[in-house]
Design an enzyme around this catalytic site. Structure first.
Site, PDB file in Angstrom:
ATOM      1  N   SER A  63       0.820  -1.213   0.000  1.00  0.00           N
ATOM      2  CA  SER A  63       0.000   0.000   0.000  1.00  0.00           C
ATOM      3  C   SER A  63       0.857   1.267   0.000  1.00  0.00           C
ATOM      4  O   SER A  63       1.546   1.555  -0.958  1.00  0.00           O
ATOM      5  CB  SER A  63      -0.961  -0.043   1.190  1.00  0.00           C
ATOM      6  OG  SER A  63      -1.943   0.950   1.102  1.00  0.00           O
TER       7      SER A  63
ATOM      8  N   ASP B  67       9.792   5.326 -10.063  1.00  0.00           N
ATOM      9  CA  ASP B  67       9.274   5.944 -11.290  1.00  0.00           C
ATOM     10  C   ASP B  67      10.016   7.232 -11.648  1.00  0.00           C
ATOM     11  O   ASP B  67      10.150   7.575 -12.832  1.00  0.00           O
ATOM     12  CB  ASP B  67       7.782   6.237 -11.145  1.00  0.00           C
ATOM     13  CG  ASP B  67       6.922   5.007 -11.411  1.00  0.00           C
ATOM     14  OD1 ASP B  67       7.485   3.955 -11.748  1.00  0.00           O
ATOM     15  OD2 ASP B  67       5.685   5.106 -11.284  1.00  0.00           O
TER      16      ASP B  67
ATOM     17  N   LYS C  53      -0.604  -4.161  -3.399  1.00  0.00           N
ATOM     18  CA  LYS C  53      -1.916  -3.634  -3.008  1.00  0.00           C
ATOM     19  C   LYS C  53      -2.079  -2.234  -3.599  1.00  0.00           C
ATOM     20  O   LYS C  53      -1.509  -1.270  -3.113  1.00  0.00           O
ATOM     21  CB  LYS C  53      -2.071  -3.573  -1.485  1.00  0.00           C
ATOM     22  CG  LYS C  53      -3.429  -3.030  -1.027  1.00  0.00           C
ATOM     23  CD  LYS C  53      -3.538  -3.016   0.492  1.00  0.00           C
ATOM     24  CE  LYS C  53      -4.888  -2.483   0.936  1.00  0.00           C
ATOM     25  NZ  LYS C  53      -5.050  -1.035   0.730  1.00  0.00           N
TER      26      LYS C  53
END
Length: 554
Positions: free
Chosen positions: A290, A301, A315
């Site tokens: 999460s 990223d 998740k």
């Protein structure tokens, strides 16, 4: 022109009628089934042969209904609201100690340093006999936890039996507001590399992380090992603020998309960062989920950090709480989240289930490829966060797990502590070979039975062979192989000595140096930390990974 207008109006009316019909049809289904459920409950309560408990029946029905959706959509009755608040805030009123049940006794596992149990003198290994006037014997640990918790400032009396003390002891304790730190530990690993462990994302996570980061910078930190292993997540906004420490203001961190437009939102960094250049190795594993995946995935990223460890949990779902009648709450999944590359890392598709009703993982055929924002490195969705640098997962031997589960390691650590007033500092402490032999001797009359998977498979093979009438004549070979595969406790204690010894040392250290000591000792032999340190020292490898030119080791 008029004809065109008529066609447009006609189409609009048709669409409106269709939507209205669809809504009405859906509402009718809901109303009909609620009526059926209500009628069924009344009839059941009236005619069932034994007495029923309508509240329990209703709770069972609600839980079963929600379990058919996903494991994160939960009904929270008023009685469990405090437990839910603890999950989001990390705060509760209590004494600040872990407890467990061993045989028929409730035992203090570990008092948190600086909290009421610690101040009152409770020690790991103390057997709890009474809480106020309530006898503990025969109760489970959750029952006793409820007795130990309460309003901050309220007092309670705890009667304990300490292993080396003949008479019971009474400890008067004043409950406090207990806040478990999101950052339980941070330190310099060497003169240049700092280490920060983040264990949760409650409402103080970013504040605690910034304080730890600033202190390490003041001590000369030039590189950072950021440990998110085992961190199951928490508040989304705290994840955004932690990313903001390393990413410039105004950059997208995460986007949420739901069935309702109100849940569509984009979260961006809101402040000026603290450090956009410090090299970072982020540690993750299968327990990182999460909010941990938002942080590690976003840093990946933006090519801002190298991710080290094992594949994360996967998740990519967002939950919100909705108020219900009688102070209850519904925690419901309202959206999926997408990190800057555009990927959603949700691993399990709860809308697709097999014939047994088990939700399926996203198949490889539906996995999509994405690119990191700056260096266009390939990343993928649907499987959690894939590390840039993989490390092997260490598996614990069966005998070590059994010794822990049977509390033999815990109980020996208590015995050791009671006979050794002091030990070396946590980072230096080691059991001698003679002391390990004393541990083996201690286990002589203790019960801890276990079997290996190969032994269980062999026994199953025997059952099948007997059913199929093929076992006759193979008894001797079977007995010989079973003897070889059956664990030998004494030889296993030697074979897995280094592993058992390390776990035992960690448990002993906790008696003297508590949670900080546990972490400090474990870092000495932590393979993930060693890998991260080597990476941060090897600037060429670090930069090649972020540039996408390094060939990973897996």
């Amino acid at each position: 022109m008029k004809k065109t207008k008529k066609i447009i109006i006609a189409i609009s009316i048709s669409i409106s009628a269709f939507l209205s019909y669809g809504f009405a049809d859906n509402y009718f289904e809901l109303s009909k089934n609620l009526d059926i459920f209500s009628t069924l409950l009344k009839e059941l309560n009236t005619y069932y042969v034994d007495e029923t408990k309508p509240g329990e029946l209703m709770k069972t029905g609600i839980d079963a209904m929600l379990q058919s959706l996903d494991p994160y959509t939960n009904y929270i009755p008023e009685s469990a609201i405090e437990d839910y608040r603890f999950m989001t805030t990390g705060q509760y009123g209590g004494i600040g100690a872990l407890i467990h049940k061993d045989s028929n006794q409730i035992i203090v596992s570990e008092p948190y340093e600086g909290f009421p149990a610690f101040k009152a003198g409770l020690k790991a290994g103390d057997v709890i006999l009474m809480v106020d006037e309530y006898k503990v014997e025969g109760k489970n640990s959750s029952d006793i936890s409820k007795l130990l918790r309460g309003q901050s400032g309220s007092s309670l009396s705890v009667t304990i039996k300490r292993p080396n003390v003949q008479e019971p002891m009474i400890k008067e304790i004043v409950r406090e507001n207990i806040k478990i730190n999101d950052v339980p530990y941070f330190k310099m690993l060497d003169s240049e590399v700092g280490y920060i462990k983040l264990s949760s994302f409650t409402e103080t996570a970013s504040k605690e992380f910034i304080a730890a980061f600033d202190e390490l910078k003041a001590q000369g930190m030039k590189e950072l090992v950021f440990d998110l292993r085992g961190n199951g997540g928490g508040l989304l906004i705290e994840a955004v603020d932690i990313v903001n420490i390393f990413i410039p203001k105004g950059k997208k961190v995460v986007e949420t998309r739901g069935k309702l437009q109100k849940w569509d939102a984009t979260y961006v960094t809101r402040k000026e960062p603290l450090d956009i250049k410090i090299p970072i190795a982020v540690l993750v594993d299968g327990g990182s989920a999460s909010a941990s995946e938002i942080v590690s995935g976003t840093l990946q990223d933006y090519d801002r950090a190298v991710i080290v460890g094992r594949q994360t949990f996967g998740k990519g779902l967002v939950q919100q709480t909705r108020p219900l009648s009688y102070n209850a709450q519904l925690k419901v999944t309202v959206a999926k989240y997408y990190i800057p590359s555009g990927r959603c890392i949700q691993r399990i598709d709860y809308s697709t289930k097999d014939e047994r009703g088990k939700a399926l993982t996203v198949p490889d055929s539906l996995i999509s490829s994405f690119k990191t924002v700056l260096n266009k490195r390939p990343v993928s969705d649907g499987k959690g966060i894939k590390p840039d640098l993989f490390t092997e997962e260490e598996t614990m031997s069966i005998i070590t797990a059994t010794l822990m589960r049977s509390y033999n390691i815990f109980n020996y650590a208590t015995s050791y502590y009671l006979s050794h007033p002091t030990i070396a500092p946590a980072k230096e402490f080691q059991l001698s070979d003679k002391e390990y032999d004393e541990f083996i001797e201690y286990l002589g009359d203790k019960k801890y039975n276990y079997s290996t998977q190969s032994e269980e498979i062999l026994k199953k093979l025997k059952e099948v062979a007997e059913d199929e009438k093929y076992f006759g004549g193979a008894e001797g070979e079977y007995a010989a192989l079973l003897e070889k595969l059956t664990p030998n406790k004494n030889s296993d204690l030697i074979k897995f000595k280094s592993e058992i010894k390390m776990i035992l040392e960690n448990e002993i250290i906790s008696r003297y140096y508590y949670q900080d000591g546990r972490i400090e000792q474990s870092l000495n032999s932590d393979p993930d930390v060693k890998e991260a340190l080597q990476l941060l020292k090897n600037k060429k490898q670090y930069n090649e990974i972020l540039a996408g030119t390094f060939v990973p080791n897996k």
